[in-house]
Design a protein around this motif. Structure first.
Motif, short mmCIF file in Angstrom:
data_model
loop_
_atom_site.label_atom_id
_atom_site.label_comp_id
_atom_site.label_asym_id
_atom_site.label_seq_id
_atom_site.Cartn_x
_atom_site.Cartn_y
_atom_site.Cartn_z
N LYS A 36 5.04 4.41 -6.43
CA LYS A 36 4.51 3.90 -7.70
C LYS A 36 3.00 4.01 -7.80
O LYS A 36 2.46 4.32 -8.87
CB LYS A 36 4.96 2.46 -7.89
N ASN A 37 2.28 3.72 -6.74
CA ASN A 37 0.83 3.68 -6.80
C ASN A 37 0.14 4.92 -6.26
O ASN A 37 -1.09 4.94 -6.10
CB ASN A 37 0.31 2.44 -6.06
N GLN A 38 0.92 5.96 -5.99
CA GLN A 38 0.30 7.18 -5.48
C GLN A 38 -0.55 7.84 -6.56
O GLN A 38 -0.16 7.92 -7.72
CB GLN A 38 1.37 8.17 -5.02
N THR A 39 -1.72 8.30 -6.17
CA THR A 39 -2.60 8.97 -7.12
C THR A 39 -2.65 10.47 -6.83
O THR A 39 -2.24 10.92 -5.76
CB THR A 39 -4.03 8.40 -7.07
N GLY A 40 -3.12 11.20 -7.80
CA GLY A 40 -3.22 12.64 -7.63
C GLY A 40 -4.08 13.25 -8.71
O GLY A 40 -4.60 12.55 -9.58
N GLY A 92 -5.32 10.51 -11.68
CA GLY A 92 -4.81 9.15 -11.84
C GLY A 92 -3.47 9.03 -11.16
O GLY A 92 -3.22 9.69 -10.14
N LYS A 93 -2.58 8.21 -11.72
CA LYS A 93 -1.27 8.02 -11.11
C LYS A 93 -0.49 9.34 -11.14
O LYS A 93 -0.33 9.97 -12.19
CB LYS A 93 -0.49 6.95 -11.87
N ALA A 94 -0.01 9.74 -9.96
CA ALA A 94 0.72 11.00 -9.85
C ALA A 94 1.96 11.00 -10.74
O ALA A 94 2.31 12.02 -11.35
CB ALA A 94 1.10 11.26 -8.40
#
Length: 285
Positions: A36-40, A92-94
């Motif tokens: 849920k909180n992974q960024t990319g 931002g959020k992946a």
């Protein structure tokens, strides 16, 4: 000939309807695989030469889904793009990037294809006074973006829909009982309903052109499927009394010759219904 269809309200309505169609109850592939909180971050790669269109819309799509996504536009709509150019970056959020990816690409690929084709055709007639127009031959529920792409590519928009202009075509004229009957009935209808709409009348030969001029009170005369010789004669007869529009099966091969007949506008349905989408991708980096 106008772009008042491009309102914030209309664009937001389109985006929400598109998300409803594509995402529905949820993007289960992303929900299942991505924390849920992974960024990319990802970049929009233009993979062939053309006119880029839809960057403004892409930014709206990203922010409509997730206002915290950071979008950097590196090019402008209408700009000439070369293979390998980067149109924008998003971070931002992946999960948000993955869910919005296909809608952004679907819109930009088609819009850029239309803008590219429009630009190519406008260059062919740039030595004349003729302006290139689109038509209502558009994809249902995608007309707004297709006409926007035509404008980005250097063309002009014809009427947006049935409600913003009167166009009396061959079937209207035949069912109404002739040109005079169709025009007079239209004028009565507009007056009775307090409508201020332009009237365009389709003509198929020189006799019809003369009849339209004799009745008078219209705004545009369409010259439909006429030979070059007949079109030049029609333009001569009209002599600037009203603007002229050439229409009917006009192709890239015939466009220049039509423009050189002296018409003011040329409508080409193929601008929106017969184009190749530009190759664009969104890649993580």
């Amino acid at each position: 000939m106008k772009e008042n269809y491009l309102t914030q309200e209309n664009l937001e309505a389109f985006i929400q309807a598109a998300f409803k169609e594509d995402v529905g109850e949820g993007d289960h592939s992303t929900l299942a695989a991505i924390p849920k909180n992974q960024t990319g971050r990802a970049q929009l790669i233009i993979k062939e030469d053309g006119i880029v269109a839809g960057l403004q819309l892409a930014e709206m799509i990203f922010h409509s889904y997730d206002q915290d996504l950071e979008v950097k536009l590196l090019m402008k709509d209408g700009q000439v793009a070369k293979k390998g150019d980067i149109g924008l970056t998003v971070s931002g959020k992946a999960a948000s990037i993955l869910t919005t990816e296909r809608l952004v690409l679907n819109c930009m690929q088609r819009m850029s294809g239309i803008a590219t084709k429009t630009h190519q055709l406008t260059q062919l007639i740039s030595h004349t006074k003729a302006k290139l127009l689109d038509t209502r031959k558009t994809t249902p529920n995608f007309r707004m973006l297709e006409k926007w792409a035509v404008a980005i590519g250097g063309g002009e928009n014809h009427r947006f829909a049935l409600y913003d202009m009167v166009m009396l075509k061959d079937n209207h004229i035949d069912f109404a009982g002739g040109i005079e009957a169709a025009i007079l009935s239209t004028k009565h209808y507009l007056k009775e309903n307090l409508l201020d709409l332009k009237i365009e009348v389709e003509t198929r030969n020189l006799d019809e052109v003369k009849e339209v001029l004799a009745v008078g009170g219209i705004d545009v005369i369409m010259l439909d499927n006429m030979s070059y010789e007949m079109m030049r004669e029609a333009v001569k007869i009209i002599d600037g009394a009203v603007p002229t529009e050439a229409s009917g099966g006009i192709t890239e091969e015939t466009l220049k010759n039509v423009a050189e007949c002296g018409v003011d506008f040329i409508s080409v349905g193929a601008l929106t219904h017969h184009i190749k989408s530009l190759d664009i991708s969104l890649k993580a980096y």
